[in-house]
Motif scaffolding. Structure first.
Motif, mmCIF file in Angstrom:
data_model
loop_
_atom_site.group_PDB
_atom_site.id
_atom_site.type_symbol
_atom_site.label_atom_id
_atom_site.label_comp_id
_atom_site.label_asym_id
_atom_site.label_seq_id
_atom_site.Cartn_x
_atom_site.Cartn_y
_atom_site.Cartn_z
ATOM 1 N N GLU A 96 0.836 -1.207 0.000
ATOM 2 C CA GLU A 96 0.000 0.000 0.000
ATOM 3 C C GLU A 96 0.866 1.250 0.000
ATOM 4 N N LEU A 97 0.517 2.176 -0.862
ATOM 5 C CA LEU A 97 1.119 3.510 -0.848
ATOM 6 C C LEU A 97 0.146 4.420 -0.094
ATOM 7 N N GLY B 7 3.431 -4.799 3.042
ATOM 8 C CA GLY B 7 4.468 -3.766 2.930
ATOM 9 C C GLY B 7 3.806 -2.433 2.629
ATOM 10 N N MET B 8 4.447 -1.324 3.045
ATOM 11 C CA MET B 8 3.857 -0.002 2.792
ATOM 12 C C MET B 8 4.917 1.015 2.393
ATOM 13 N N GLY C 152 9.188 6.989 2.364
ATOM 14 C CA GLY C 152 9.818 6.129 3.366
ATOM 15 C C GLY C 152 9.194 4.738 3.312
ATOM 16 N N ALA C 153 9.948 3.747 3.798
ATOM 17 C CA ALA C 153 9.442 2.370 3.844
ATOM 18 C C ALA C 153 8.945 2.095 5.255
ATOM 19 N N VAL C 154 7.708 1.642 5.358
ATOM 20 C CA VAL C 154 7.092 1.435 6.681
ATOM 21 C C VAL C 154 7.549 0.092 7.261
ATOM 22 N N THR C 155 7.886 0.121 8.550
ATOM 23 C CA THR C 155 8.339 -1.106 9.208
ATOM 24 C C THR C 155 7.206 -1.832 9.937
ATOM 25 N N ALA D 272 3.349 -5.914 11.969
ATOM 26 C CA ALA D 272 4.703 -5.704 11.420
ATOM 27 C C ALA D 272 4.692 -5.905 9.914
ATOM 28 N N CYS D 273 5.317 -4.988 9.192
ATOM 29 C CA CYS D 273 5.499 -5.209 7.761
ATOM 30 C C CYS D 273 6.539 -6.318 7.593
ATOM 31 N N ALA D 274 6.383 -7.120 6.545
ATOM 32 C CA ALA D 274 7.300 -8.253 6.341
ATOM 33 C C ALA D 274 8.679 -7.717 5.948
ATOM 34 N N PRO D 275 9.735 -8.134 6.645
ATOM 35 C CA PRO D 275 11.078 -7.614 6.332
ATOM 36 C C PRO D 275 11.444 -7.753 4.853
#
Ligand code: HGY
Ligand code: MN
Ligand code: MN
Length: 425
Positions: A202-203, A383-384, A219-222, A342-345
């Motif tokens: 998702e953006l 992921g975001m 930025g990449a979301v964690t 948690a976003c997947a690493p």
């Protein structure tokens, strides 16, 4: 045509391009469909949502997707991969808004994802996986108090008791679905199988000040912070404002006000914990009547589940003490409970690579706001990508992004999509 010329044409055809003007214009177009004449409010299953859906489904088809409304009212577009029927990379965000909203929270993610697919379609590019874009029908939970209804239905975690939830006009969700032309008994059909979905990405605008403060576009979301929400009701005794001495009152609003301050104190004492009373209704609501009943909401969030759950217990204890001392009754109903998602690493990594490919610094950050990923995590890895927003302002008509950031973020998202590699299983 010479070989050299063919080479040039091929290079032009495969150059990833996105049109930021179209993204911005479409967000503006969607914002015209509002339940209030001034500003933007678009709630689940409203006539204005129907109009927004028509637009979005049309844009999906223009971008080369098949498009449909699913059983809960989500817009679902599908762009086939190298052959029909492949599992998909699912992209999306929400199309409903808070009251008096900005025009990017949710909608930007849907419109940007469609723009990325349009770019692939224009270049005749097919990937080794399908892409689906979902415009979720309800994420904010404004109308029925229960949140993430669209994404929960897709993830297969929608609870049928929510169908009995009422809006402020006494219309149940079950009834509203029927009026919208959907069948309440069919919501389970919106659920997807895990083997159909490789990942959900998702953006979204950041809705906070971090990227702007650091001069970064994306930025990449964690992780998405966990949240607990309550609907609360304080019952006192309504009475004559002129005759009842101060010491003999059971004023529901004075008690609720003390509760609000206890919440503020309790949350301020714990790092990164936040607590908000965003809605408060005082009844009967007259200048010369002591308030007999107050209804209010509470939203508590933290990047650590243990801190949030401890705060939930502490705040409840404090409010019960206040209400007992004031001889009023407190009732609480938990309307939402969601742990840290948690976003997947491996997805954070791939989103980070896409950011780096655009020549930008890779900033990883958690999300204080809730997102559809909180529900989608039950179906797929999440992921975001965050986009800078002006002043960190959101849930406010002043919410704004720049054309340039719309362009940068959509390019990054497209790079992520084109380079996406499913996690090896
Ligand atoms: O409330 C939230 O965090 C989200 O914007 N729905
Ligand atoms: Mn929001
Ligand atoms: Mn949102």
């Amino acid at each position: 045509m010479s070989d050299r010329r063919v080479g040039v044409v091929e290079a032009v055809r495969s150059e990833p391009s996105v049109c930021a003007e179209r993204i911005m214009t479409r967000c503006e177009e969607l914002a015209r469909h509002s339940g209030q004449p001034e500003g933007l409010t678009r709630v689940y299953l409203s006539p204005e949502q129907c109009k927004a859906n028509e637009l979005v489904l049309g844009w999906m088809r223009d971008a080369g997707m098949s498009a449909r409304l699913d059983a809960i009212g989500n817009c679902v577009g599908r762009y086939e991969g190298e052959r029909p029927g492949l599992p998909c990379l699912m992209l999306g965000s929400h199309l409903d808004t808070v009251r008096d909203a900005g025009m990017y929270d949710g909608m930007l993610g849907v419109v940007a994802a469609i723009e990325c697919v349009r770019s692939l379609h224009e270049r005749g590019k097919r990937l080794p996986f399908a892409i689906e874009v979902i415009g979720f029908a309800d994420e904010e939970g404004v109308r029925f108090g229960a949140t993430l209804l669209g994404s929960r239905a897709v993830a297969g975690t929608f609870k049928s008791e929510v169908l009995d939830a009422m809006d402020k006009d006494g219309i149940s969700m079950r009834n509203a679905l029927s009026r919208f032309g959907l069948q309440p008994g069919e919501i389970a059909k919106a659920a997807r199988r895990r083997d159909e979905v490789l990942a959900y990405a998702e953006l979204h605008i950041e809705q906070g000040p971090v990227l702007e403060a650091e001069g970064l576009a994306v930025g990449a979301v964690t992780a998405i912070n966990g949240a607990t929400r309550f609907a609360l009701e304080v019952d006192g005794l309504a009475g004559h404002a002129g005759t009842v001495p101060m010491g003999q009152r059971r004023d529901a609003l004075a008690a609720a006000a003390e509760c609000v301050l206890a919440i503020e104190r309790g949350c301020a004492a714990v790092p990164e914990l936040v607590g908000t009373v965003g809605k408060l209704e005082c009844l009967p609501g007259a200048v010369n009547v002591i308030p007999g009943k107050v209804r209010f909401t509470l939203d508590l969030r933290s990047p650590r589940d243990e801190d949030r759950l401890a705060a939930v217990a502490n705040v409840q204890r404090a409010m019960h003490e206040i209400c007992d001392r004031r001889n009023v009754t407190l009732r609480l109903a938990r309307t939402h409970e969601g742990g840290v998602a948690a976003c997947a690493p491996w997805l954070v990594e791939q989103i980070g690579q896409a950011i780096a490919l655009e020549g930008l610094a890779v900033r990883k950050l958690p999300s204080g706001a809730g997102h559809d990923g909180m529900a989608m995590i039950d179906l797929a890895n999440v992921g975001m990508l965050f986009v800078r927003c002006r002043g960190g302002i959101s849930h406010n008509p002043a919410e704004a992004i720049t054309l340039e950031d719309a362009h940068t973020s959509a390019r990054v998202f497209l790079r992520f999509i084109e380079n996406f590699r499913p996690r090896a299983t």
